[in-house]
Design a protein around this motif. Structure first.
Motif, mmCIF file in Angstrom:
data_model
loop_
_atom_site.group_PDB
_atom_site.id
_atom_site.type_symbol
_atom_site.label_atom_id
_atom_site.label_comp_id
_atom_site.label_asym_id
_atom_site.label_seq_id
_atom_site.Cartn_x
_atom_site.Cartn_y
_atom_site.Cartn_z
ATOM 1 N N CYS A 176 25.289 -38.278 28.010
ATOM 2 C CA CYS A 176 25.069 -36.834 28.032
ATOM 3 C C CYS A 176 23.919 -36.452 27.101
ATOM 4 O O CYS A 176 23.733 -37.062 26.049
ATOM 5 N N ALA A 177 23.170 -35.431 27.505
ATOM 6 C CA ALA A 177 22.070 -34.935 26.675
ATOM 7 C C ALA A 177 21.853 -33.466 26.978
ATOM 8 O O ALA A 177 22.150 -32.984 28.079
ATOM 9 N N HIS A 178 21.312 -32.730 25.980
ATOM 10 C CA HIS A 178 20.978 -31.334 26.210
ATOM 11 C C HIS A 178 19.871 -30.928 25.253
ATOM 12 O O HIS A 178 19.617 -31.585 24.244
ATOM 13 N N GLY A 179 19.184 -29.815 25.611
ATOM 14 C CA GLY A 179 18.100 -29.352 24.760
ATOM 15 C C GLY A 179 17.564 -28.025 25.215
ATOM 16 O O GLY A 179 17.901 -27.521 26.292
ATOM 17 N N ALA A 180 16.698 -27.433 24.369
ATOM 18 C CA ALA A 180 16.074 -26.149 24.685
ATOM 19 C C ALA A 180 14.694 -26.095 24.056
ATOM 20 O O ALA A 180 14.474 -26.646 22.966
ATOM 21 N N THR A 181 13.755 -25.463 24.742
ATOM 22 C CA THR A 181 12.410 -25.262 24.212
ATOM 23 C C THR A 181 12.009 -23.809 24.409
ATOM 24 O O THR A 181 12.378 -23.176 25.407
ATOM 25 N N VAL A 182 11.255 -23.277 23.480
ATOM 26 C CA VAL A 182 10.697 -21.930 23.575
ATOM 27 C C VAL A 182 9.215 -22.028 23.252
ATOM 28 O O VAL A 182 8.834 -22.568 22.208
ATOM 29 N N SER A 183 8.364 -21.530 24.159
ATOM 30 C CA SER A 183 6.922 -21.671 23.950
ATOM 31 C C SER A 183 6.187 -20.479 24.529
ATOM 32 O O SER A 183 6.773 -19.638 25.228
ATOM 33 N N GLN A 184 4.893 -20.406 24.243
ATOM 34 C CA GLN A 184 4.002 -19.416 24.820
ATOM 35 C C GLN A 184 2.913 -20.144 25.601
ATOM 36 O O GLN A 184 2.813 -21.372 25.557
ATOM 37 N N LEU A 185 2.118 -19.394 26.328
ATOM 38 C CA LEU A 185 0.978 -20.008 27.012
ATOM 39 C C LEU A 185 0.007 -20.538 25.962
ATOM 40 O O LEU A 185 -0.384 -19.822 25.035
ATOM 41 N N GLU A 186 -0.376 -21.785 26.101
ATOM 42 C CA GLU A 186 -1.244 -22.424 25.116
ATOM 43 C C GLU A 186 -2.709 -22.062 25.367
ATOM 44 O O GLU A 186 -3.183 -22.091 26.508
ATOM 45 N N ASP A 187 -3.422 -21.754 24.296
ATOM 46 C CA ASP A 187 -4.839 -21.407 24.407
ATOM 47 C C ASP A 187 -5.665 -22.556 24.981
ATOM 48 O O ASP A 187 -6.593 -22.323 25.766
ATOM 49 N N ASN A 246 11.876 -22.103 28.059
ATOM 50 C CA ASN A 246 11.580 -20.673 28.019
ATOM 51 C C ASN A 246 10.099 -20.443 27.741
ATOM 52 O O ASN A 246 9.517 -21.078 26.858
ATOM 53 N N LEU A 247 9.520 -19.518 28.498
ATOM 54 C CA LEU A 247 8.114 -19.156 28.353
ATOM 55 C C LEU A 247 8.040 -17.677 27.982
ATOM 56 O O LEU A 247 8.396 -16.809 28.779
ATOM 57 N N LEU A 248 7.582 -17.391 26.766
ATOM 58 C CA LEU A 248 7.447 -16.017 26.291
ATOM 59 C C LEU A 248 6.012 -15.563 26.457
ATOM 60 O O LEU A 248 5.084 -16.214 25.972
ATOM 61 N N LEU A 249 5.822 -14.425 27.129
ATOM 62 C CA LEU A 249 4.477 -13.948 27.453
ATOM 63 C C LEU A 249 4.020 -12.811 26.545
ATOM 64 O O LEU A 249 2.903 -12.324 26.700
ATOM 65 N N SER A 250 4.851 -12.388 25.620
ATOM 66 C CA SER A 250 4.519 -11.263 24.756
ATOM 67 C C SER A 250 5.127 -11.495 23.375
ATOM 68 O O SER A 250 6.197 -12.116 23.265
ATOM 69 N N PRO A 251 4.501 -10.978 22.330
ATOM 70 C CA PRO A 251 5.086 -11.108 20.988
ATOM 71 C C PRO A 251 6.442 -10.423 20.868
ATOM 72 O O PRO A 251 7.239 -10.782 19.987
ATOM 73 N N LYS A 252 6.722 -9.455 21.732
ATOM 74 C CA LYS A 252 7.986 -8.731 21.660
ATOM 75 C C LYS A 252 9.029 -9.247 22.655
ATOM 76 O O LYS A 252 10.163 -8.746 22.669
ATOM 77 N N ALA A 253 8.655 -10.220 23.469
ATOM 78 C CA ALA A 253 9.630 -10.842 24.367
ATOM 79 C C ALA A 253 10.601 -11.686 23.553
ATOM 80 O O ALA A 253 10.238 -12.246 22.515
ATOM 81 N N ARG A 254 11.822 -11.807 24.048
ATOM 82 C CA ARG A 254 12.855 -12.493 23.259
ATOM 83 C C ARG A 254 13.758 -13.320 24.158
ATOM 84 O O ARG A 254 14.070 -12.927 25.286
ATOM 85 N N VAL A 255 14.201 -14.459 23.629
ATOM 86 C CA VAL A 255 15.197 -15.267 24.323
ATOM 87 C C VAL A 255 16.227 -15.747 23.310
ATOM 88 O O VAL A 255 15.887 -16.117 22.175
ATOM 89 N N ASP A 256 17.486 -15.687 23.698
ATOM 90 C CA ASP A 256 18.587 -16.228 22.905
ATOM 91 C C ASP A 256 19.207 -17.356 23.727
ATOM 92 O O ASP A 256 19.786 -17.111 24.791
ATOM 93 N N THR A 257 19.072 -18.573 23.252
ATOM 94 C CA THR A 257 19.504 -19.728 24.033
ATOM 95 C C THR A 257 20.521 -20.549 23.267
ATOM 96 O O THR A 257 20.384 -20.760 22.051
ATOM 97 N N LYS A 258 21.530 -21.013 23.980
ATOM 98 C CA LYS A 258 22.598 -21.789 23.360
ATOM 99 C C LYS A 258 23.137 -22.815 24.353
ATOM 100 O O LYS A 258 24.209 -22.623 24.937
ATOM 101 N N PRO A 259 22.410 -23.912 24.572
ATOM 102 C CA PRO A 259 22.977 -24.997 25.389
ATOM 103 C C PRO A 259 24.066 -25.718 24.613
ATOM 104 O O PRO A 259 23.935 -25.955 23.414
#
Length: 434
Positions: free
Chosen positions: A374-385, A350-363
Motif C-alpha cells: 500500500c502507498a499514498h501521497g499528495a502534491t500541491v504545486s503551481q504552474l512552473e515558470d 493539486n494545481l493551484l492557479l492563483s495565490p488565493k486558491a486553496r486546497v485541503d488534502t488528507k489522503p
C-alpha cells in the motif's frame, strides 16, 4: 457520523427540508415495491429527525461550511419541461433516461437501443419485486443527507442487469434540476444492480437550469461476482447551486469497478464516494478531476473498505483550483486484518492557479493487515515558470502555454472516460474555464 441534536438552527432547518418533501405517488407500483418503498421512507424520516445539518465542528465537515445553505429558503420542486437536445451524447442518443427534479420524463428519454433482456427505466414503473432487497440497503445509509434523500425521493432510475449479460450500449442518466422564481430542492435517486458476470458502461450526469437549486442525490450500485462496471459521474451544475451527492458501491468477488468522477459546477458541492468489498479478488479504480474557479468550494470524501484478501485499489484524484476557489479531498482506504495480500495505491495531485486558491488534502491509509502493498501521497504545486518558458521557446505565447499545461493536467483523467463525446465536452469546458 453526524452530531445528533447539536444546534437548534441546524436542526430546525433540516426539519424544514424534511417537511417540504413531495408526496409519494404509488399509483401503478407493484404491491411489494410499494410496501418496501413506504417502509424505507419512514426509516429515512426517523433517522433525519434525530440529526442536524453538519457544521465545521464535526471532523468530516471541518473544511466545508454549510452555513450559507441555511440562509436559502428552498421550496418543493415540480417538473418543468426542458429541451434536452444540447445534452445528448452521440453514443447514448437512444439509451438515455432523463429525470427532471427527480421525476422520470419519458417524453425526452430514449430507450430504443436498450437490449430487451435488461431493465432500464424508473423505480415507479418497475415490476421487479427483488428491488426491495437492494434499495436503501447499502452501508452508510444513516448519513444525514443520504437519509434525507431516502425519506424524500419520489422516483428514481433503475438499471437491472441479469447475470451474464454484456451490455455493449453505454447508458446515460441525465438528472436536471430546475427552478422557477424561487430556489428548489430535489432528491435524485439511482439503483444499479449488475448480475454475475455481466458488464455495463454508465454515464451519470447532473446539470441545472434556472434559479438556485439544492440537489441531494444518492446512487446505490451492486456488482455481482465477476461483474464489470465503468461508471462516469459528471457534476456541472450552475454557479449558484448546492450539490450533495452520495455514491455507494458493493463489489462481490472478482468484480471490477471503475469510477471517473468529474466535478466542475455548483457554488458548493460535496461528493461522498464509498466502495465496499464484499468478496475477494476485487479491482477498484477511481479517476477523479475537480476543476473549479471564482469562489467555488468542492469537497470529495472517498472511502474504499477492503475486507477480503487479494483486492486491488488505485485512486488518482486531481484538482485544478483557480481564483479564490477551495478544494477539499479526504480519501480513506481501510485494510483490516482479513484483507491480506491487498495492493492499494492513492495519490492526490493539486494545481493551484492563483495565490488565493486553496486546497485541503488528507489522503489516508488505515492498515492492520500485515501482508499488503500500500502507498499514498499528495502534491500541491503551481504552474512552473520554466515550463511556460519552454513552451514559449517553441512558439507559444504565455497565455496559450498556460492553457496547454492546464489542459494536459486535466486530460490524464478525462481521457480515461470511454465515451469520446463526453471527453470532448469536458475538454471544452476546461478550455473555456481556464
Amino acid at each position: 457520523m453526524d452530531t445528533k441534536l447539536s444546534n437548534t438552527k441546524e436542526i430546525s432547518y433540516l426539519s424544514k427540508l424534511l417537511q417540504q418533501r413531495n408526496r409519494l405517488n404509488l399509483q401503478g407500483v407493484s404491491q411489494n415495491v410499494a410496501t418496501g418503498w413506504e417502509s424505507l421512507r419512514r426509516q429515512g424520516e426517523a433517522v433525519v429527525q434525530e440529526m442536524a445539518i453538519p457544521t465545521t465542528k464535526e471532523e468530516e465537515w471541518r473544511f466545508t461550511d454549510l452555513s450559507s445553505l441555511l440562509e436559502v429558503d428552498f421550496q418543493p420542486s415540480t417538473v418543468i419541461p426542458q429541451d434536452v437536445t444540447p445534452h445528448i451524447f452521440t453514443e447514448t442518443a437512444n439509451s438515455r433516461l432523463v429525470f427532471i427534479n427527480g421525476e422520470y420524463v419519458p417524453e425526452v428519454s430514449s430507450l430504443t437501443a436498450i437490449p430487451s433482456d435488461i431493465f432500464v427505466g424508473n423505480l415507479r414503473h418497475t415490476q421487479i419485486g427483488e428491488v426491495t432487497n437492494y434499495l436503501g440497503k447499502q452501508k452508510g445509509s444513516e448519513e444525514v443527507f443520504t437519509a434525507l434523500n431516502t425519506a424524500s425521493f419520489t422516483d428514481g432510475a433503475l438499471l437491472w442487469i441479469p447475470s451474464r449479460r454484456e451490455v455493449t450500449t453505454p447508458i446515460h442518466l441525465l438528472f436536471i434540476s430546475t427552478a422557477g422564481s424561487s430556489p428548489t430542492i430535489t432528491h435524485p435517486r439511482c439503483l444499479v444492480v449488475v448480475g454475475t458476470g455481466s458488464s455495463l458502461t454508465l454515464v451519470e450526469e447532473y446539470i441545472s437550469i434556472g434559479a438556485q437549486n439544492l440537489t441531494n442525490s444518492v446512487n446505490e450500485m451492486w456488482l455481482g461476482a465477476n461483474a464489470q462496471v465503468n461508471h462516469t459521474r459528471v457534476q456541472r451544475q450552475g454557479s449558484s447551486d448546492y450539490q450533495i451527492g452520495k455514491t455507494a458501491i458493493a463489489q462481490a468477488q472478482d468484480s471490477r469497478y471503475t469510477c471517473n468522477d468529474i466535478t466542475l459546477g455548483a457554488k458548493l458541492s460535496r461528493h461522498n464516494l464509498e466502495i465496499y468489498q464484499t468478496g475477494s479478488g476485487t479491482e477498484t479504480v477511481i479517476n477523479s478531476l475537480t476543476a473549479i474557479s471564482e469562489t467555488q468550494l468542492a469537497d470529495t470524501h472517498s472511502g474504499i473498505f477492503l475486507n477480503h484478501p487479494h483486492g486491488t485499489a488505485r485512486q488518482l484524484h486531481k484538482c485544478i483550483v483557480g481564483d479564490r476557489a477551495r478544494a477539499v479531498f479526504n480519501g480513506k482506504i481501510f485494510v483490516p486484518k482479513p484483507a491480506q495480500l491487498t495492493d492499494a495505491g492513492q495519490l492526490n495531485r493539486n494545481l493551484l492557479l492563483s495565490p488565493k486558491a486553496r486546497v485541503d488534502t488528507k489522503p489516508q491509509l488505515e492498515i492492520t493487515a500485515d501482508n499488503v502493498k500500500c502507498a499514498h501521497g499528495a502534491t500541491v504545486s503551481q504552474l512552473e515558470d520554466d515550463q511556460i518558458f519552454y513552451l514559449q521557446s517553441r512558439g507559444l505565447d504565455a497565455t496559450n502555454a498556460r492553457h496547454l499545461l492546464i489542459k494536459g493536467f486535466a486530460l490524464e483523467i478525462i481521457n480515461q472516460i470511454p465515451l469520446a463525446s463526453v471527453q470532448e465536452m469536458l475538454t471544452g469546458i476546461v478550455n473555456q474555464q481556464y
